[in-house]
Write a protein that holds these residues in place. Structure first.
Motif, PDB file in Angstrom:
ATOM      1  N   LEU A 162      40.882  28.035  30.358  1.00  0.00           N
ATOM      2  CA  LEU A 162      42.334  28.003  30.032  1.00  0.00           C
ATOM      3  C   LEU A 162      42.754  28.908  28.097  1.00  0.00           C
ATOM      4  O   LEU A 162      43.660  29.466  27.831  1.00  0.00           O
ATOM      5  CB  LEU A 162      42.075  26.387  28.532  1.00  0.00           C
ATOM      6  CG  LEU A 162      41.428  24.804  28.716  1.00  0.00           C
ATOM      7  CD1 LEU A 162      41.482  24.054  27.834  1.00  0.00           C
ATOM      8  CD2 LEU A 162      42.582  25.173  29.281  1.00  0.00           C
ATOM      9  N   GLN A 163      41.171  30.186  28.776  1.00  0.00           N
ATOM     10  CA  GLN A 163      42.117  31.654  27.766  1.00  0.00           C
ATOM     11  C   GLN A 163      42.236  32.196  28.932  1.00  0.00           C
ATOM     12  O   GLN A 163      43.170  33.388  28.116  1.00  0.00           O
ATOM     13  CB  GLN A 163      40.715  31.710  26.506  1.00  0.00           C
ATOM     14  CG  GLN A 163      41.195  30.553  25.940  1.00  0.00           C
ATOM     15  CD  GLN A 163      39.202  30.611  25.009  1.00  0.00           C
ATOM     16  OE1 GLN A 163      38.136  31.288  24.677  1.00  0.00           O
ATOM     17  NE2 GLN A 163      39.417  30.187  23.258  1.00  0.00           N
ATOM     18  N   ARG A 164      41.557  32.772  29.679  1.00  0.00           N
ATOM     19  CA  ARG A 164      41.317  33.781  30.748  1.00  0.00           C
ATOM     20  C   ARG A 164      42.848  34.827  31.216  1.00  0.00           C
ATOM     21  O   ARG A 164      43.825  33.326  31.693  1.00  0.00           O
ATOM     22  CB  ARG A 164      40.436  34.309  31.815  1.00  0.00           C
ATOM     23  CG  ARG A 164      39.538  34.778  32.058  1.00  0.00           C
ATOM     24  CD  ARG A 164      38.629  34.876  32.453  1.00  0.00           C
ATOM     25  NE  ARG A 164      38.946  34.006  33.907  1.00  0.00           N
ATOM     26  CZ  ARG A 164      37.348  33.456  34.477  1.00  0.00           C
ATOM     27  NH1 ARG A 164      36.098  33.370  33.851  1.00  0.00           N
ATOM     28  NH2 ARG A 164      37.527  32.944  35.873  1.00  0.00           N
ATOM     29  N   GLU A 165      43.129  35.518  30.926  1.00  0.00           N
ATOM     30  CA  GLU A 165      44.512  35.905  30.941  1.00  0.00           C
ATOM     31  C   GLU A 165      44.225  36.645  32.373  1.00  0.00           C
ATOM     32  O   GLU A 165      45.401  36.472  33.442  1.00  0.00           O
ATOM     33  CB  GLU A 165      44.454  37.040  30.583  1.00  0.00           C
ATOM     34  CG  GLU A 165      44.838  36.588  28.795  1.00  0.00           C
ATOM     35  CD  GLU A 165      44.739  38.459  27.703  1.00  0.00           C
ATOM     36  OE1 GLU A 165      45.880  38.014  27.078  1.00  0.00           O
ATOM     37  OE2 GLU A 165      44.226  39.368  28.593  1.00  0.00           O
ATOM     38  N   ALA A 166      42.907  37.690  32.866  1.00  0.00           N
ATOM     39  CA  ALA A 166      43.457  38.371  33.598  1.00  0.00           C
ATOM     40  C   ALA A 166      42.992  37.551  35.361  1.00  0.00           C
ATOM     41  O   ALA A 166      43.560  37.722  36.759  1.00  0.00           O
ATOM     42  CB  ALA A 166      41.676  39.049  34.490  1.00  0.00           C
ATOM     43  N   THR A 167      42.086  36.039  35.110  1.00  0.00           N
ATOM     44  CA  THR A 167      42.023  34.959  36.561  1.00  0.00           C
ATOM     45  C   THR A 167      41.856  34.032  36.005  1.00  0.00           C
ATOM     46  O   THR A 167      40.948  33.277  35.749  1.00  0.00           O
ATOM     47  CB  THR A 167      40.101  35.652  36.697  1.00  0.00           C
ATOM     48  OG1 THR A 167      40.074  37.316  37.787  1.00  0.00           O
ATOM     49  CG2 THR A 167      40.251  35.599  38.149  1.00  0.00           C
ATOM     50  N   PRO A 168      42.511  33.912  36.085  1.00  0.00           N
ATOM     51  CA  PRO A 168      43.036  32.364  35.335  1.00  0.00           C
ATOM     52  C   PRO A 168      42.553  30.546  36.948  1.00  0.00           C
ATOM     53  O   PRO A 168      43.063  31.172  38.261  1.00  0.00           O
ATOM     54  CB  PRO A 168      44.725  31.848  35.495  1.00  0.00           C
ATOM     55  CG  PRO A 168      45.081  32.871  36.660  1.00  0.00           C
ATOM     56  CD  PRO A 168      43.791  34.146  35.981  1.00  0.00           C
ATOM     57  N   ILE A 169      42.022  29.857  36.802  1.00  0.00           N
ATOM     58  CA  ILE A 169      41.286  29.129  37.624  1.00  0.00           C
ATOM     59  C   ILE A 169      41.422  27.441  37.405  1.00  0.00           C
ATOM     60  O   ILE A 169      41.445  27.555  36.696  1.00  0.00           O
ATOM     61  CB  ILE A 169      39.479  29.685  37.892  1.00  0.00           C
ATOM     62  CG1 ILE A 169      39.410  30.748  38.432  1.00  0.00           C
ATOM     63  CG2 ILE A 169      39.030  28.620  39.152  1.00  0.00           C
ATOM     64  CD1 ILE A 169      38.119  31.395  38.752  1.00  0.00           C
ATOM     65  N   LEU A 170      42.295  27.125  38.308  1.00  0.00           N
ATOM     66  CA  LEU A 170      42.330  26.094  37.968  1.00  0.00           C
ATOM     67  C   LEU A 170      41.637  24.954  38.687  1.00  0.00           C
ATOM     68  O   LEU A 170      42.160  24.721  39.901  1.00  0.00           O
ATOM     69  CB  LEU A 170      43.964  25.540  38.506  1.00  0.00           C
ATOM     70  CG  LEU A 170      45.089  26.348  37.474  1.00  0.00           C
ATOM     71  CD1 LEU A 170      46.355  26.274  38.302  1.00  0.00           C
ATOM     72  CD2 LEU A 170      45.238  26.064  36.038  1.00  0.00           C
TER      73      LEU A 170
END
Lengths: 142, 436
Positions: free
Chosen positions: B290-298
């Protein structure tokens, strides 16, 4: 050049029996045998009357087997017989990887088999020292 | 209890409604970032999700396609990168040299957010600036070492970056610097305990008060055993590199389940058929950053099996708790804290034709540590008749497996035909470690 047969065997009961039975069933006679232990496995080094037939028989039973050249030399079967050969190899700077022997005629003649990294140099050293190297046919039909 | 010190009381004690508002905002931001990555743009638009505004409630997350480890491999190295490369300040990759690694990029803010989460974990165990923290986890690309390192520094503990291994030196550091808190795998902690008598060290010679143990599943029995031996409190830690590393979920002073930081991760419990598991049922943990900028993972399928613990925690933190992991829903092995897939070993062996195609891996306990033995066959066609060649093959396999997986494995040679054949969907793994 004479050959022995090197066989890969797992280090557990019954493996030596399986190898030797496979040779027996093929009518191959064993002259000498050396077992080298390497922990989880071992190497059987076998001198037989027919290395090619031995390899075929072993392959048919699923064994990994390979013929390796050796030098077979007549020595006297008396104290100092092997010492003289060893001295000749020492003087000729021949390094032995493995050696074993067997008696042909008690009190008279034995055969010493050696594995060396340079068989030609070893042969020259042995013959130069007055030893007789067995041709392979003579070795197998002893 | 209820007034236990928190690193970030406002968020750690936020009520459910406030937490869910933060989550929804984080989810939308993550989808917005994901839509900037080549991998997710295709995946999400393919699923009809073209804008983060399509997500009205947290429940809408169910419409987002799941992400698997295989997806991360496909996206390697930059298919999941959501920021311009100049904003990336660190990468962590999984081990692997055969074209199957995974990578997580971090911006400065990502590292800061990760560090904040770890700081929360450390404070939740009651540790503080007066503590001396010996970090006995592997440093480097593996996230275990660096993750705790920066969090501990932020809280103000004195950090000894001793890294894993070298038990004699670990014990000396513990004595000389009066270490009060350690971070390790449970098996290493047991290993140190086994070694102490021969090193002439008794638990009473040490100053230990707490151990943070994670990286591999362990039982309550093991926890109690370690606590009793050292006379300390053991806190369970859960993390995975895809979700930063350690700092995902951690036990507080109550030592009853790990608080999973829900402002940073959206969690779901997944049944094998894909349906949501009801509260309390064991299921696979699925997580969204929910916070990561560089590597969003869903909706990442962690493969880890756990369950949510019911009810509030007496410590006052509102973030829900997960039980200790009970297993994996895939064939991943955990050897002394290192994750290994049998397919990684297979790939190493496939590159070595003389190793053949029939193989097995045997896993046992040797003292407290895991011992792996890879068994291969000596093929008649490649047998040279010489020990030297066999020993060289053993060394080469061992070395390449280590460089591929970080696992030290012995190699055992067998006669042809005794190991299960390649075609038969053979059982490659024999795991003889006792199940507690």
């Amino acid at each position: 050049m004479a050959e022995q047969v090197n066989v890969f065997v797992e280090n557990r009961p019954g493996r030596l029996a399986a190898v030797t039975r496979a040779l027996a069933d093929r009518g191959v006679n064993i002259r000498a045998v050396v077992v080298q232990d390497h922990g989880d496995y071992g190497l059987l080094k076998i001198l037989v009357t027919d290395p090619e037939a031995a390899c075929e028989a072993l392959a048919a039973h699923g064994f990994a087997a390979k013929r390796k050249p050796i030098l077979a030399v007549y020595v006297d079967d008396r104290p100092g017989g092997f010492a003289r050969l060893a001295e000749v190899f020492g003087t000729g700077a021949v390094n032995l990887l493995n050696a074993y022997g067997f008696v042909v005629n008690s009190g008279r003649t034995a055969v010493c088999c050696v594995e060396v990294s340079d068989p030609d140099a070893a042969r020259q050293a042995a013959e130069g020292g007055g030893f007789r190297v067995l041709p392979d046919g003579e070795l197998y039909s002893l | 209890m209820g007034n236990e010190r928190c690193w970030n009381p406002e968020i750690e004690r936020a009520d459910r409604a406030a937490l869910e508002a933060v989550q929804l905002e984080g989810l939308r931001a993550t989808v917005r970032r994901a839509l900037r990555t080549p991998f997710y743009r295709e995946r999400l638009t393919g699923a009809g999700l073209t804008s983060a505004d399509d997500l009205r409630t947290l429940a809408d997350a169910r419409h987002i396609p799941e992400t698997t480890k295989a997806d991360l491999r496909v996206a390697y190295p930059e298919g999941l990168l959501a920021v311009p490369p100049e904003q990336v300040v660190r990468v962590h990759t999984s081990s692997g040299t055969t074209g199957t690694p995974t990578v997580i990029h971090h911006t400065r803010r990502d590292l800061d957010a990760w560090t904040e989460l770890v700081a929360r974990c450390i404070v939740a165990t009651g540790a503080g600036p007066a503590d001396v923290f010996q970090n006995m986890m592997t440093y480097g690309l593996f996230t275990g070492g660096l993750g705790l390192h920066y969090g501990a520094e932020r809280v103000g503990l004195m950090v000894i970056p001793s890294a894993a291994g070298n038990t004699t030196r670990q014990l000396r550091l513990m004595r000389d610097f009066h270490t009060t808190v350690v971070h390790a795998t449970p098996s290493y902690m047991l290993h140190v305990a086994h070694k102490m008598p021969s090193e002439g060290v008794a638990p009473g010679d040490l100053f230990l008060r707490k151990a943070y143990l994670g990286g591999e599943p362990y039982s309550e029995t093991t926890r109690r055993k370690i606590e009793a031996f050292y006379g300390i409190d053991v806190y369970n830690s859960y993390g995975l590199s895809e979700m930063n590393g350690p700092g995902v979920a951690f036990e507080c002073v109550c030592k009853d389940g790990m608080h999973i930081w829900e402002d940073a991760f959206l969690i779901e419990m997944r049944r094998p058929d894909g349906s949501p598991a009801p509260a309390g049922e064991e299921a696979e943990l699925v997580m969204t950053t929910l916070q990561r900028e560089a590597t969003p993972i869903l909706r990442y399928r962690t493969g880890d099996i756990t369950r949510l613990l019911p009810g509030p925690c007496p410590c006052g933190r509102t973030h829900r708790r997960i039980a200790r992991m009970t297993g994996r829903c895939d064939d991943m092995l955990i050897l002394n804290g290192v994750n290994v897939y049998p397919s990684q070993i297979e790939q190493v062996l496939m590159r070595l034709p003389e190793a053949g195609t029939n193989w097995q891996i045997l896993i046992e306990k040797a003292g407290a540590l895991d011992r792996a033995t890879i068994k291969i066959e000596v093929l008649p066609g490649v047998f040279t008749g010489e020990v030297k060649a066999l020993e060289a093959l053993k060394a080469r396999i061992s070395e390449q497996v280590r460089s591929e997986t970080l696992v030290r494995a012995a190699v055992e040679l067998h006669e042809p035909g005794v190991l299960p054949a390649f075609e038969l969907k053979a059982k490659r793994v024999t795991d003889l470690r006792p199940k507690e």
